[in-house]
Write an enzyme that holds these catalytic residues in place. Structure first.
Site, mmCIF file in Angstrom:
data_model
loop_
_atom_site.group_PDB
_atom_site.id
_atom_site.type_symbol
_atom_site.label_atom_id
_atom_site.label_comp_id
_atom_site.label_asym_id
_atom_site.label_seq_id
_atom_site.Cartn_x
_atom_site.Cartn_y
_atom_site.Cartn_z
ATOM 1 N N TYR A 17 -15.399 33.728 0.871
ATOM 2 C CA TYR A 17 -16.201 33.793 -0.349
ATOM 3 C C TYR A 17 -15.580 32.993 -1.486
ATOM 4 C CZ TYR A 17 -19.090 37.583 1.504
ATOM 5 O OH TYR A 17 -19.958 38.331 2.237
ATOM 6 N N ARG A 21 -16.258 40.422 6.714
ATOM 7 C CA ARG A 21 -16.196 39.128 7.394
ATOM 8 C C ARG A 21 -14.936 39.042 8.226
ATOM 9 N NH1 ARG A 21 -18.536 34.920 3.076
ATOM 10 N NH2 ARG A 21 -20.662 35.255 3.741
ATOM 11 N N GLN A 65 -18.444 39.432 13.551
ATOM 12 C CA GLN A 65 -19.273 38.235 13.414
ATOM 13 C C GLN A 65 -20.657 38.398 14.042
ATOM 14 O OE1 GLN A 65 -16.718 35.053 14.627
ATOM 15 N NE2 GLN A 65 -16.995 33.963 12.713
ATOM 16 N N ASP A 93 -23.290 40.333 11.866
ATOM 17 C CA ASP A 93 -23.429 39.899 10.482
ATOM 18 C C ASP A 93 -24.854 39.427 10.165
ATOM 19 O OD1 ASP A 93 -23.237 38.690 8.034
ATOM 20 O OD2 ASP A 93 -21.316 37.748 8.436
ATOM 21 N N SER A 150 -25.217 36.282 7.777
ATOM 22 C CA SER A 150 -25.065 34.976 8.432
ATOM 23 C C SER A 150 -26.291 34.632 9.263
ATOM 24 C CB SER A 150 -23.849 34.970 9.365
ATOM 25 O OG SER A 150 -22.671 35.034 8.626
#
Ligand code: NAD
Length: 375
Positions: free
Chosen positions: A228, A120, A125, A128, A131
């Site tokens: 997290y 992360r 991004q 990912d 996500s």
């Protein structure tokens, strides 16, 4: 340089490529070979892939001489016969639950790269997959709740009287939770939400929902490590249980999304708390596959408990196959194109790169990822 796109196993509706990413890979100089019917579940016809510049054929034809193999949920290793040693297999490989399959990929000389272990970091991004898929799952969770709920979400003032707005409570405000809040707001519900990470309080407010937080015991500062959460202390869990007991009895819809990496999902709602809800209420447990946030959840199905419907949501992104495939396919393209070496005309993955170290599972016949080899 050849990229193969596989047709997924039965039950997986998504596809690891869309015509847009085929065109983009072709523009980088790659040949793309798509297995027949790979896009069926995502409403992409073989002819659409062909029009984008791919060749369409059998699995053996797609795999022959492929340098990169794209997948959404990881093929059975024996179905990769004919793949050339050294080929990269890139996609969702579920490494912890499919250790045998990862071992078999390694033995076949395949370099397996697990997209769900993408770190992360800002640079990653756009790559990912967790996500991109969680966002859709959060949306669909609210749609499923609305479908199962015998009342309307928005307030309606009609000649026959007023309908009150549904009260929706979202527990766990990560990617899925934020989208669940936004979707429930769009449908006109009164929304509240909770998390253990203090950074989410502002995010909840910015979506126009009400934060419900444990105040007397400290939660996790800011974003938490890498965004997290960790397991909370007994004292926190007790305070959270009290808070939830007071709030949940007044809710019509609860969406739970709480996950802790590498651990079973935290238990957030007990059977007694379910019993305190009004009959006809609906709970959607997005953590069902990780053991569930709710006592009584059954993954992959819905059950009625004390008059409350508990939906054990399993991989909801699959029910939005066209959008889920488009986002997943772009995640794969963003990853491979970021490492594309123009001179060699192929992706080159440096051993010391943070992303490569995190997602590479096997190389040169061996399992190499510390998360699989440790212990
Ligand atoms: P996740 O799926 O791991 O967990 C969902 C949510 O549950 C989290 O918000 C977590 O704090 C919460 N939770 C865990 N235990 C709980 C408990 N006992 N009670 C209540 N809530 C609990 O998280 P996620 O959706 O993958 O993402 C979390 C964060 O990471 C977000 O802030 C997101 O923006 C960030 N993120 C950053 C990147 C990046 O920079 N590349 C990528 C993905 C996510």
């Amino acid at each position: 340089m050849k990229i193969a796109v596989l047709k997924e196993e039965a039950g997986e509706t998504r596809c690891a490529a869309i015509p847009e990413t085929v065109k983009k890979f072709t523009a980088l100089g790659a040949d793309v070979a798509v297995e027949c019917k790979a896009g069926d579940g995502a409403s992409v016809a073989d002819s659409d892939f062909a029009a984008a510049g791919a060749t369409v054929g059998s699995r053996a034809e797609a795999l022959k001489d492929a340098d990169v193999i794209l997948t959404v949920s990881g093929p059975e290793p024996q179905t990769l016969k004919g793949a050339k040693p050294g080929a990269m297999l890139v996609g969702g490989l579920d490494p912890l639950r499919r250790r045998d399959a990862i071992g078999a990929y390694a033995s076949a000389g395949i370099e397996a790269l697990a997209m769900e272990w993408m770190p992360r970091i800002t640079r990653a991004q756009s790559m990912d997959v967790l996500s991109s898929q969680s966002n859709l799952a959060g949306y669909k969770a609210v749609i499923e709740a609305a479908d199962a709920y015998g009342r309307a979400f928005p307030m309606m003032m009609t000649a026959a009287g007023t309908i009150s707005p549904a009260k929706v409570f979202v527990m766990g405000v990560g990617v899925a939770g934020l989208q669940a809040i936004a979707t429930a707001k769009r449908l006109g519900a009164q929304v509240s939400a909770t998390d253990v990470r203090s950074a989410t309080r502002e995010q909840i407010q910015s979506l126009g929902a009400k934060p419900i937080f444990v105040e007397n015991v400290a939660g996790i500062e800011g974003e938490g490590a890498g965004g997290y959460a960790t397991e909370m202390s007994e004292e926190y869990q007790k305070a959270q249980a009290e808070l939830v007991s007071g709030h949940i009895a007044k809710q019509d819809i609860v969406v739970t999304t709480a996950l802790i990496p590498g651990r079973p999902a935290p238990r957030l709602i007990s059977d007694a708390q379910v019993a305190s809800m009004r009959p006809g209420s609906v709970i959607v447990d997005l953590a069902a596959d990780a053991g569930g946030n709710v006592e009584g959840t059954v993954a992959g199905t819905s059950v009625a408990v004390h008059g409350v419907t508990i939906i054990g949501a399993s991989n909801l992104a699959r029910s939005l196959a066209a959008d889920a495939s488009a986002l997943f396919a772009r995640n794969l393209y963003n990853f491979l194109s970021a490492f594309w070496d123009k001179d060699q005309g192929r992706p080159v993955l440096p051993d010391e790169d943070e992303i490569v170290k995190a997602i590479r599972l096997s190389k040169d016949g061996k399992v190499v990822n510390e998360r699989l080899t440790a212990g």
